[in-house]
Design a protein around this motif. Sequence first.
Motif, PDB file in Angstrom:
ATOM      1  N   THR A  83       0.835  -1.200   0.000  1.00 41.97           N
ATOM      2  CA  THR A  83       0.000   0.000   0.000  1.00 41.97           C
ATOM      3  C   THR A  83       0.872   1.253   0.000  1.00 41.97           C
ATOM      4  O   THR A  83       0.620   2.193  -0.758  1.00 41.97           O
ATOM      5  N   THR A  84       1.900   1.258   0.800  1.00 46.40           N
ATOM      6  CA  THR A  84       2.799   2.413   0.878  1.00 46.40           C
ATOM      7  C   THR A  84       3.500   2.642  -0.453  1.00 46.40           C
ATOM      8  O   THR A  84       3.637   3.780  -0.909  1.00 46.40           O
ATOM      9  N   ALA A  85       3.928   1.577  -1.108  1.00 48.41           N
ATOM     10  CA  ALA A  85       4.595   1.700  -2.404  1.00 48.41           C
ATOM     11  C   ALA A  85       3.663   2.316  -3.443  1.00 48.41           C
ATOM     12  O   ALA A  85       4.068   3.204  -4.202  1.00 48.41           O
ATOM     13  N   ILE A  86       2.431   1.850  -3.480  1.00 44.69           N
ATOM     14  CA  ILE A  86       1.465   2.397  -4.437  1.00 44.69           C
ATOM     15  C   ILE A  86       1.182   3.862  -4.124  1.00 44.69           C
ATOM     16  O   ILE A  86       1.111   4.696  -5.027  1.00 44.69           O
ATOM     17  N   GLN A  87       1.082   4.207  -2.842  1.00 43.69           N
ATOM     18  CA  GLN A  87       0.882   5.611  -2.465  1.00 43.69           C
ATOM     19  C   GLN A  87       2.082   6.455  -2.899  1.00 43.69           C
ATOM     20  O   GLN A  87       1.907   7.594  -3.328  1.00 43.69           O
ATOM     21  N   SER A  88       3.285   5.931  -2.794  1.00 48.09           N
ATOM     22  CA  SER A  88       4.485   6.665  -3.198  1.00 48.09           C
ATOM     23  C   SER A  88       4.512   6.921  -4.699  1.00 48.09           C
ATOM     24  O   SER A  88       4.996   7.951  -5.148  1.00 48.09           O
ATOM     25  N   LEU A  89       3.998   5.985  -5.465  1.00 47.81           N
ATOM     26  CA  LEU A  89       4.083   6.048  -6.923  1.00 47.81           C
ATOM     27  C   LEU A  89       2.905   6.755  -7.590  1.00 47.81           C
ATOM     28  O   LEU A  89       3.081   7.428  -8.604  1.00 47.81           O
ATOM     29  N   SER A  90       1.728   6.586  -7.066  1.00 49.59           N
ATOM     30  CA  SER A  90       0.516   6.991  -7.771  1.00 49.59           C
ATOM     31  C   SER A  90       0.414   8.499  -7.972  1.00 49.59           C
ATOM     32  O   SER A  90       0.699   9.285  -7.067  1.00 49.59           O
ATOM     33  N   GLU A  91      -0.037   8.846  -9.162  1.00 49.25           N
ATOM     34  CA  GLU A  91      -0.289  10.254  -9.496  1.00 49.25           C
ATOM     35  C   GLU A  91      -1.766  10.611  -9.350  1.00 49.25           C
ATOM     36  O   GLU A  91      -2.154  11.741  -9.617  1.00 49.25           O
ATOM     37  N   ILE A  92      -2.564   9.649  -8.954  1.00 51.11           N
ATOM     38  CA  ILE A  92      -3.966   9.904  -8.625  1.00 51.11           C
ATOM     39  C   ILE A  92      -4.161   9.523  -7.162  1.00 51.11           C
ATOM     40  O   ILE A  92      -3.301   8.871  -6.556  1.00 51.11           O
ATOM     41  N   GLU A  93      -5.282   9.930  -6.607  1.00 50.74           N
ATOM     42  CA  GLU A  93      -5.574   9.511  -5.240  1.00 50.74           C
ATOM     43  C   GLU A  93      -5.752   7.992  -5.229  1.00 50.74           C
ATOM     44  O   GLU A  93      -6.490   7.425  -6.053  1.00 50.74           O
ATOM     45  N   VAL A  94      -5.082   7.333  -4.319  1.00 50.52           N
ATOM     46  CA  VAL A  94      -5.107   5.872  -4.256  1.00 50.52           C
ATOM     47  C   VAL A  94      -6.438   5.391  -3.697  1.00 50.52           C
ATOM     48  O   VAL A  94      -6.937   5.911  -2.697  1.00 50.52           O
ATOM     49  N   VAL A  95      -7.005   4.398  -4.376  1.00 51.75           N
ATOM     50  CA  VAL A  95      -8.196   3.715  -3.874  1.00 51.75           C
ATOM     51  C   VAL A  95      -7.695   2.629  -2.930  1.00 51.75           C
ATOM     52  O   VAL A  95      -6.882   1.781  -3.319  1.00 51.75           O
ATOM     53  N   ARG A  96      -8.165   2.684  -1.698  1.00 49.38           N
ATOM     54  CA  ARG A  96      -7.705   1.727  -0.685  1.00 49.38           C
ATOM     55  C   ARG A  96      -8.897   1.026  -0.067  1.00 49.38           C
ATOM     56  O   ARG A  96      -9.948   1.632   0.122  1.00 49.38           O
ATOM     57  N   THR A  97      -8.728  -0.233   0.241  1.00 46.35           N
ATOM     58  CA  THR A  97      -9.761  -0.985   0.947  1.00 46.35           C
ATOM     59  C   THR A  97      -9.153  -1.513   2.237  1.00 46.35           C
ATOM     60  O   THR A  97      -8.800  -2.681   2.338  1.00 46.35           O
ATOM     61  N   GLU A  98      -9.038  -0.641   3.199  1.00 45.09           N
ATOM     62  CA  GLU A  98      -8.414  -0.973   4.473  1.00 45.09           C
ATOM     63  C   GLU A  98      -9.477  -1.338   5.508  1.00 45.09           C
ATOM     64  O   GLU A  98     -10.568  -0.771   5.519  1.00 45.09           O
TER      65      GLU A  98
END
Length: 189
Positions: free
Chosen positions: A17-32
């Motif tokens: 999840t942290t890696a995707i947040q670091s990379l993404s240029e859009i707001e990350v969709v998360r299912t936490e």
Amino acid sequence: MAEHVILFTGPMGAGKTTAIQSLSEIEVVRTEANNSERHIVDKATTTVALDYGEILVGAQEKVRLYGIPGQRRFNFMWTILKKRAKGMVLLVNSDSPDPIGEMIFFLEEFRVLYDRGGVVIGVTRADVMPGPTLAEIYDALERTNPGLVIPVFTVDPRVRNQMQNLLLTLVVNIEMRAAFGVPTVARSV
């Protein structure tokens, strides 16, 4: 526009999840959801379906980033998410009780993604506690998957440029294999 679908896999707590947040240029969709297995990995929440982000590579390539839940009880999501993926970023936390065993498990579980496009491995949390060396990881890869060419890096999923290097290595690997017609042996999904 060219498009790549990349799956981020690995055990709970490896940093997907942290890696995707670091990379993404859009707001990350998360299912936490609250982590009911804090005795295994001490973190407050965990992914229960998927994480999703996007990044552009150059002007003409979109990379869709999908993160799986790391717990095996959510493996039904693994089956769904690996169907479209062209490659895999496998994150393994160095401070887990058996990082090499987890790496081998996830590599086997998602082997179709190596056959379909490519795999790159990121060893996380190496700064927290000494774990296996890169040489030990490569030895384990050669023992369990002889002949596979898989780049391995130590990374911090919070550091964008480290994650970009990992992702770009994978994208280039996928594109080179496609350009040179490297045969793949697709296993059934």
